[in-house]
Design a protein around this motif. Structure first.
Motif, mmCIF file in Angstrom:
data_model
loop_
_atom_site.group_PDB
_atom_site.id
_atom_site.type_symbol
_atom_site.label_atom_id
_atom_site.label_comp_id
_atom_site.label_asym_id
_atom_site.label_seq_id
_atom_site.Cartn_x
_atom_site.Cartn_y
_atom_site.Cartn_z
ATOM 1 N N PHE A 1 16.912 -14.711 -75.812
ATOM 2 C CA PHE A 1 16.898 -14.428 -74.378
ATOM 3 C C PHE A 1 18.011 -13.452 -73.998
ATOM 4 C CE2 PHE A 1 14.722 -18.510 -74.481
ATOM 5 C CZ PHE A 1 13.658 -18.269 -73.635
ATOM 6 N N TYR B 1 12.491 -18.838 -60.714
ATOM 7 C CA TYR B 1 13.147 -19.227 -61.961
ATOM 8 C C TYR B 1 14.171 -18.173 -62.348
ATOM 9 C CZ TYR B 1 9.091 -22.222 -62.096
ATOM 10 O OH TYR B 1 8.129 -23.134 -61.760
ATOM 11 N N PRO C 1 16.243 -20.074 -69.901
ATOM 12 C CA PRO C 1 15.422 -21.292 -69.987
ATOM 13 C C PRO C 1 16.151 -22.495 -69.385
ATOM 14 C CG PRO C 1 16.363 -20.781 -72.117
ATOM 15 C CD PRO C 1 16.728 -19.647 -71.201
ATOM 16 N N ARG C 2 15.377 -23.529 -69.095
ATOM 17 C CA ARG C 2 15.931 -24.761 -68.528
ATOM 18 C C ARG C 2 16.572 -25.569 -69.664
ATOM 19 N NH1 ARG C 2 14.690 -27.931 -63.815
ATOM 20 N NH2 ARG C 2 13.073 -26.433 -63.330
#
Length: 110
Positions: free
Chosen positions: A58, A33, A37-38
């Protein structure tokens, strides 16, 4: 192609600056990953780097190991690489993250 270099053993990935966040997630193998974030935000990985991440939620300047960028003068500069510390001298990746384009345009990001 969005993935320029992938090293699952080192858990590093180098992507082009014009890759979108969903393209990076789609190109990574299962279990790996990226440090974001996705989400499907407008813009590219290069844009995200120039903004410095997602603000306080983030921040990821420490997750960026290397960046190749085109300076305003037109010169292409490679700073950092796949390892945490691979050369002597100044760490240009930290000031580049969050520079809002003042230092240049991201071409490749590790």
């Amino acid at each position: 192609m969005t993935i320029l270099d992938l090293s699952p053993g080192d858990q590093t990935v180098t992507v082009s600056g014009d890759a979108t966040l969903p393209e990076v997630f789609a190109a990574l193998p299962a279990g790996l990953y990226p440090p974001f974030p996705r989400v499907n935000l407008p813009g590219t990985v290069g844009d995200l780097i120039l903004r410095g991440g997602f603000g306080q939620t983030f921040p990821f300047a420490s997750d960026i190991l290397g960046v190749t960028f085109r300076a305003p003068s037109g010169r292409v500069i490679r700073a950092g690489g796949r390892t945490v510390k691979n050369v002597q001298g100044y760490d240009l990746t930290r000031p580049f993250v969050g520079s809002f384009g003042l230092l240049g345009e991201a071409l490749e990001v590790t």
